[in-house]
Design a protein around this motif. Structure first.
Motif, mmCIF file in Angstrom:
data_model
loop_
_atom_site.group_PDB
_atom_site.id
_atom_site.type_symbol
_atom_site.label_atom_id
_atom_site.label_comp_id
_atom_site.label_asym_id
_atom_site.label_seq_id
_atom_site.Cartn_x
_atom_site.Cartn_y
_atom_site.Cartn_z
ATOM 1 N N LYS A 2 0.816 -1.207 0.000
ATOM 2 C CA LYS A 2 0.000 0.000 0.000
ATOM 3 C C LYS A 2 0.856 1.267 0.000
ATOM 4 O O LYS A 2 1.982 1.283 0.494
ATOM 5 C CB LYS A 2 -0.943 0.001 1.190
ATOM 6 C CG LYS A 2 -0.276 0.304 2.504
ATOM 7 C CD LYS A 2 -1.313 0.443 3.592
ATOM 8 C CE LYS A 2 -0.700 1.219 4.749
ATOM 9 N NZ LYS A 2 -1.614 1.957 5.511
ATOM 10 N N ILE A 4 2.020 4.891 1.270
ATOM 11 C CA ILE A 4 2.094 5.620 2.536
ATOM 12 C C ILE A 4 2.600 7.005 2.179
ATOM 13 O O ILE A 4 3.743 7.148 1.734
ATOM 14 C CB ILE A 4 3.035 4.932 3.541
ATOM 15 C CG1 ILE A 4 2.513 3.534 3.871
ATOM 16 C CG2 ILE A 4 3.180 5.771 4.810
ATOM 17 C CD1 ILE A 4 3.459 2.689 4.691
ATOM 18 N N GLY A 5 1.750 8.012 2.350
ATOM 19 C CA GLY A 5 2.114 9.346 1.886
ATOM 20 C C GLY A 5 2.394 9.261 0.393
ATOM 21 O O GLY A 5 1.727 8.523 -0.332
ATOM 22 N N TYR A 7 4.719 7.681 -1.042
ATOM 23 C CA TYR A 7 5.643 6.564 -1.227
ATOM 24 C C TYR A 7 4.875 5.259 -1.369
ATOM 25 O O TYR A 7 3.800 5.098 -0.794
ATOM 26 C CB TYR A 7 6.611 6.465 -0.037
ATOM 27 C CG TYR A 7 7.337 7.761 0.182
ATOM 28 C CD1 TYR A 7 8.460 8.085 -0.575
ATOM 29 C CD2 TYR A 7 6.865 8.700 1.087
ATOM 30 C CE1 TYR A 7 9.095 9.305 -0.412
ATOM 31 C CE2 TYR A 7 7.499 9.914 1.258
ATOM 32 C CZ TYR A 7 8.611 10.211 0.507
ATOM 33 O OH TYR A 7 9.233 11.424 0.652
ATOM 34 N N VAL A 45 7.968 3.698 9.383
ATOM 35 C CA VAL A 45 6.595 3.952 9.828
ATOM 36 C C VAL A 45 6.571 3.923 11.351
ATOM 37 O O VAL A 45 6.977 2.939 11.974
ATOM 38 C CB VAL A 45 5.617 2.916 9.239
ATOM 39 C CG1 VAL A 45 4.199 3.210 9.699
ATOM 40 C CG2 VAL A 45 5.708 2.910 7.718
ATOM 41 N N MET A 69 2.472 12.536 7.884
ATOM 42 C CA MET A 69 1.423 11.720 8.497
ATOM 43 C C MET A 69 0.632 11.032 7.398
ATOM 44 O O MET A 69 0.407 11.607 6.337
ATOM 45 C CB MET A 69 0.468 12.598 9.306
ATOM 46 C CG MET A 69 1.055 13.208 10.563
ATOM 47 S SD MET A 69 1.434 11.996 11.831
ATOM 48 C CE MET A 69 -0.181 11.316 12.203
ATOM 49 N N ASP A 70 0.218 9.808 7.659
ATOM 50 C CA ASP A 70 -0.670 9.065 6.772
ATOM 51 C C ASP A 70 -1.693 8.397 7.679
ATOM 52 O O ASP A 70 -1.378 7.401 8.336
ATOM 53 C CB ASP A 70 0.107 8.035 5.954
ATOM 54 C CG ASP A 70 -0.765 7.353 4.918
ATOM 55 O OD1 ASP A 70 -1.753 6.707 5.318
ATOM 56 O OD2 ASP A 70 -0.477 7.472 3.721
ATOM 57 N N GLY A 71 -2.869 8.960 7.752
ATOM 58 C CA GLY A 71 -3.863 8.464 8.705
ATOM 59 C C GLY A 71 -3.378 8.725 10.114
ATOM 60 O O GLY A 71 -3.002 9.847 10.444
ATOM 61 N N HIS A 73 -0.710 7.189 11.398
ATOM 62 C CA HIS A 73 0.705 6.848 11.479
ATOM 63 C C HIS A 73 1.591 7.961 10.933
ATOM 64 O O HIS A 73 1.294 8.542 9.897
ATOM 65 C CB HIS A 73 0.999 5.568 10.698
ATOM 66 C CG HIS A 73 0.332 4.367 11.275
ATOM 67 N ND1 HIS A 73 0.781 3.742 12.409
ATOM 68 C CD2 HIS A 73 -0.761 3.677 10.880
ATOM 69 C CE1 HIS A 73 -0.004 2.722 12.683
ATOM 70 N NE2 HIS A 73 -0.957 2.670 11.779
ATOM 71 N N TYR A 75 5.437 9.014 9.532
ATOM 72 C CA TYR A 75 6.525 8.346 8.835
ATOM 73 C C TYR A 75 7.701 9.285 8.694
ATOM 74 O O TYR A 75 7.563 10.503 8.710
ATOM 75 C CB TYR A 75 6.082 7.804 7.468
ATOM 76 C CG TYR A 75 5.615 8.858 6.494
ATOM 77 C CD1 TYR A 75 6.514 9.536 5.670
ATOM 78 C CD2 TYR A 75 4.274 9.181 6.390
ATOM 79 C CE1 TYR A 75 6.083 10.503 4.777
ATOM 80 C CE2 TYR A 75 3.833 10.136 5.501
ATOM 81 C CZ TYR A 75 4.738 10.801 4.689
ATOM 82 O OH TYR A 75 4.309 11.758 3.820
#
Length: 129
Positions: A2, A4-5, A7, A45, A69-71, A73, A75
């Motif tokens: 998946k 993330i940001g 990335y 993460v 931030m991603d949700g 979490h 990073y």
């Protein structure tokens, strides 16, 4: 894997070996690719947002190039030079790790999760992510 940001995670790197204090670390390190540039990076993460310290510039540390931030979490992203590969030589790895930790400690910082996944050989030396 998946995104993330900005990335895309490509591979989960192994956690520290059993018996190592950092094995309980909630930080997950992934090889990832920047979706905009295609450049490989290491994506760390974090389980929750936390203040990120200013990491000193040192040839023994991979440079921090992004965070966000991603949700729920957070990073942190470190550069992964194109010719970098996991450190293998024990003496070179030990010297690089000690020099990197010395650079962090000189600025009042601790790493908190040194493992094989954090040590990368490139340009004739070993750098710590």
């Amino acid at each position: 894997m998946k995104p993330i940001g900005p990335y895309v995670a490509v591979q989960t790197l192994p956690p520290p070996a059993d018996g190592v204090a950092a094995a309980d670390s909630p930080i997950q390190t992934l090889r990832a690719t920047d979706r905009l540039t295609g450049i490989p990076v290491l994506l760390h993460v974090l389980p929750h947002a936390q203040g990120l310290p200013e990491v000193p510039s040192s040839p023994d540390l991979l440079p921090v190039v992004d965070s966000g931030m991603d949700g729920e979490h957070a990073y942190l992203v470190t550069e992964l030079p194109l010719l970098a590969h996991p450190a293998q030589d024990p003496l070179l790895t030990a010297r690089g790790a000690l020099a990197a930790l010395s650079a962090l400690h000189a600025h009042g910082l601790a790493h908190g999760g040194v493992s094989r996944a954090q040590l990368w050989n490139y340009d004739g030396g070993v750098a710590l992510a």
